[in-house]
Scaffold this motif. Structure first.
Motif, mmCIF file in Angstrom:
data_model
loop_
_atom_site.group_PDB
_atom_site.id
_atom_site.type_symbol
_atom_site.label_atom_id
_atom_site.label_comp_id
_atom_site.label_asym_id
_atom_site.label_seq_id
_atom_site.Cartn_x
_atom_site.Cartn_y
_atom_site.Cartn_z
ATOM 1 N N ARG A 184 0.857 -1.175 0.000
ATOM 2 C CA ARG A 184 0.000 0.000 0.000
ATOM 3 C C ARG A 184 0.898 1.233 0.000
ATOM 4 O O ARG A 184 1.907 1.259 0.709
ATOM 5 N N PHE A 185 0.551 2.232 -0.798
ATOM 6 C CA PHE A 185 1.364 3.444 -0.898
ATOM 7 C C PHE A 185 0.586 4.640 -0.378
ATOM 8 O O PHE A 185 -0.577 4.846 -0.721
ATOM 9 N N SER A 186 1.252 5.446 0.446
ATOM 10 C CA SER A 186 0.640 6.653 0.998
ATOM 11 C C SER A 186 1.585 7.831 0.784
ATOM 12 O O SER A 186 2.809 7.683 0.906
ATOM 13 N N SER A 187 1.012 9.000 0.491
ATOM 14 C CA SER A 187 1.829 10.195 0.272
ATOM 15 C C SER A 187 1.264 11.358 1.093
ATOM 16 O O SER A 187 0.543 12.208 0.582
ATOM 17 N N PRO A 188 1.615 11.421 2.386
ATOM 18 C CA PRO A 188 1.154 12.516 3.236
ATOM 19 C C PRO A 188 1.768 13.847 2.812
ATOM 20 O O PRO A 188 2.805 13.886 2.133
ATOM 21 N N LYS A 189 1.146 14.935 3.220
ATOM 22 C CA LYS A 189 1.681 16.265 2.928
ATOM 23 C C LYS A 189 2.941 16.464 3.751
ATOM 24 O O LYS A 189 2.899 16.714 4.963
ATOM 25 N N ALA A 190 4.104 16.313 3.108
ATOM 26 C CA ALA A 190 5.380 16.366 3.807
ATOM 27 C C ALA A 190 6.505 16.370 2.789
ATOM 28 O O ALA A 190 6.291 16.160 1.590
ATOM 29 N N GLY A 191 7.714 16.614 3.292
ATOM 30 C CA GLY A 191 8.913 16.433 2.496
ATOM 31 C C GLY A 191 9.455 15.033 2.727
ATOM 32 O O GLY A 191 8.683 14.084 2.857
ATOM 33 N N HIS A 192 10.774 14.912 2.828
ATOM 34 C CA HIS A 192 11.401 13.605 3.000
ATOM 35 C C HIS A 192 11.127 13.026 4.385
ATOM 36 O O HIS A 192 10.964 11.817 4.540
ATOM 37 N N ARG A 193 11.054 13.885 5.402
ATOM 38 C CA ARG A 193 10.907 13.434 6.784
ATOM 39 C C ARG A 193 9.435 13.521 7.200
ATOM 40 O O ARG A 193 9.017 14.463 7.886
ATOM 41 N N ILE A 194 8.662 12.555 6.822
ATOM 42 C CA ILE A 194 7.219 12.577 7.084
ATOM 43 C C ILE A 194 6.935 12.556 8.577
ATOM 44 O O ILE A 194 6.055 13.281 9.061
ATOM 45 N N HIS A 195 7.677 11.747 9.322
ATOM 46 C CA HIS A 195 7.447 11.640 10.773
ATOM 47 C C HIS A 195 7.683 12.962 11.484
ATOM 48 O O HIS A 195 7.165 13.183 12.580
ATOM 49 N N LEU A 196 8.463 13.855 10.865
ATOM 50 C CA LEU A 196 8.736 15.169 11.447
ATOM 51 C C LEU A 196 7.816 16.244 10.875
ATOM 52 O O LEU A 196 7.279 17.071 11.617
ATOM 53 N N ASP A 197 7.613 16.227 9.563
ATOM 54 C CA ASP A 197 6.800 17.249 8.906
ATOM 55 C C ASP A 197 5.315 17.117 9.207
ATOM 56 O O ASP A 197 4.601 18.119 9.314
ATOM 57 N N ASN A 198 4.834 15.886 9.303
ATOM 58 C CA ASN A 198 3.396 15.656 9.451
ATOM 59 C C ASN A 198 3.149 14.468 10.376
ATOM 60 O O ASN A 198 2.683 13.410 9.942
ATOM 61 N N PRO A 199 3.477 14.632 11.673
ATOM 62 C CA PRO A 199 3.347 13.492 12.591
ATOM 63 C C PRO A 199 1.921 12.981 12.743
ATOM 64 O O PRO A 199 1.715 11.778 12.946
ATOM 65 N N GLY A 200 0.932 13.857 12.622
ATOM 66 C CA GLY A 200 -0.458 13.429 12.756
ATOM 67 C C GLY A 200 -0.858 12.425 11.688
ATOM 68 O O GLY A 200 -1.410 11.363 11.985
ATOM 69 N N GLU A 201 -0.573 12.758 10.428
ATOM 70 C CA GLU A 201 -0.932 11.847 9.340
ATOM 71 C C GLU A 201 -0.040 10.603 9.357
ATOM 72 O O GLU A 201 -0.485 9.505 9.004
ATOM 73 N N PHE A 202 1.217 10.775 9.771
ATOM 74 C CA PHE A 202 2.099 9.617 9.908
ATOM 75 C C PHE A 202 1.488 8.607 10.873
ATOM 76 O O PHE A 202 1.402 7.411 10.576
ATOM 77 N N LEU A 203 1.026 9.074 12.031
ATOM 78 C CA LEU A 203 0.428 8.181 13.025
ATOM 79 C C LEU A 203 -0.831 7.515 12.489
ATOM 80 O O LEU A 203 -1.058 6.324 12.719
ATOM 81 N N GLN A 204 -1.646 8.270 11.760
ATOM 82 C CA GLN A 204 -2.876 7.707 11.199
ATOM 83 C C GLN A 204 -2.561 6.578 10.230
ATOM 84 O O GLN A 204 -3.214 5.524 10.254
ATOM 85 N N GLU A 205 -1.580 6.790 9.369
ATOM 86 C CA GLU A 205 -1.230 5.777 8.373
ATOM 87 C C GLU A 205 -0.661 4.519 9.045
ATOM 88 O O GLU A 205 -1.007 3.391 8.667
#
Length: 280
Positions: A253-274
């Motif tokens: 499964r592929f996900s592309s949250p609103k973020a740059g390379h560091r998703i866990h830092l740029d968008n922790p909320g969506e990272f946790l959801q995914e």
């Protein structure tokens, strides 16, 4: 935020520092591997959220954080690090009272190591989460050029680490699209990088840089484990890489949250959801 005490494990003559943040019955474990020049503190801000649906475990990879800091590049070659990580996981299972399924997450360099470990021993993991990661460089000439780049960067690191960090932190790859990103968190991330050992970081780059990694792209169809791929909306290079990975992995499964390379830092909320959705 509750952080458990640091623990240390001697594996194949290397000392690894790690934290087991939860050991709750009925929840799976999530072992998280940080990226180059980082350490397990990169995930501190996620621990409370992760603890709602899993038992997070964070570890300092070889040469990083409070783990062993060998100056010998051969200690960082993929065979050695995969063997260490497999031994660490087996020992973790033996030393815990909770018999939960294990999921493996890796960011960037940690993602390459997570993928290599899962390929070497698929039975170890119930699922794999690869954040901004790749399967290596297939083209020999391109791989050789990347080794040269890695060597040049290693020399810059040992010559003037502060100067290298300033350049590294300004790379477009790490730009965050979030207008309201957490500036304190970003500052902490940069400080964590500054506290690393230049000699160990350079050795890590020489031993397990992308140019030194044996590509495993053609072997991906044999990985019979569910995989979550993540690449940020503003990280077009890794979005392209992940689109190719999607075509090779059998259960992905592929996900592309609103973020740059560091998703866990740029968008922790969506990272946790995914991650929650994938593990659940």
């Amino acid at each position: 935020m509750e952080l458990f005490a640091m623990m240390f494990e001697e594996i194949n003559h290397h000392t690894y520092a790690y934290r087991m943040h939860r050991q709750r019955t009925g929840l799976p474990f999530l072992l998280m591997l940080h990226g180059f020049m980082g350490d397990q503190r990169a995930f501190d801000h996620l621990i409370d959220g992760l603890g709602e649906f899993c038992n997070p475990v964070t570890v300092d990879l070889l040469g990083h954080g409070q783990s062993a800091k060998s100056p010998d590049p051969s200690d960082y070659r993929e065979e050695q690090q995969v063997a260490d990580l497999r031994a660490f996981i087996h020992r973790m299972h033996r030393n815990t009272d909770v018999d939960g399924e294990l999921f493996l997450h890796g960011y960037s360099m940690g993602g390459r190591l997570a993928l290599k470990t899962a390929m070497a021993d698929p039975a170890l993991v119930g699922g794999l989460i690869l954040e901004s990661a790749n399967c290596g460089i297939r083209d020999k000439r391109e791989r050789s050029r990347r080794r040269q780049t890695d060597e040049q960067r290693a020399r810059e690191i040992t010559a003037d680490f502060d100067r290298f960090l300033r350049h590294w932190q300004q790379l477009p790859l790490f730009a965050s699209p979030a207008a309201n990103h957490d500036k304190k968190l970003q500052k902490k991330y940069r400080n964590n990088q500054r506290e690393q050992s230049p000699e160990a970081i350079a050795a890590s780059l020489r031993g397990f840089g992308t140019g030194s990694m044996r590509p495993c792209c053609d072997e991906l169809p044999s990985l019979k484990r569910p995989v979550l791929l993540m690449a940020g909306t503003h990280d077009e290079k890794y979005r392209r890489i992940n689109r190719r990975l999607v075509q090779r992995l059998p259960d992905v499964r592929f996900s592309s949250p609103k973020a740059g390379h560091r998703i866990h830092l740029d968008n922790p909320g969506e990272f946790l959801q995914e991650v929650k959705s994938f593990i659940s």
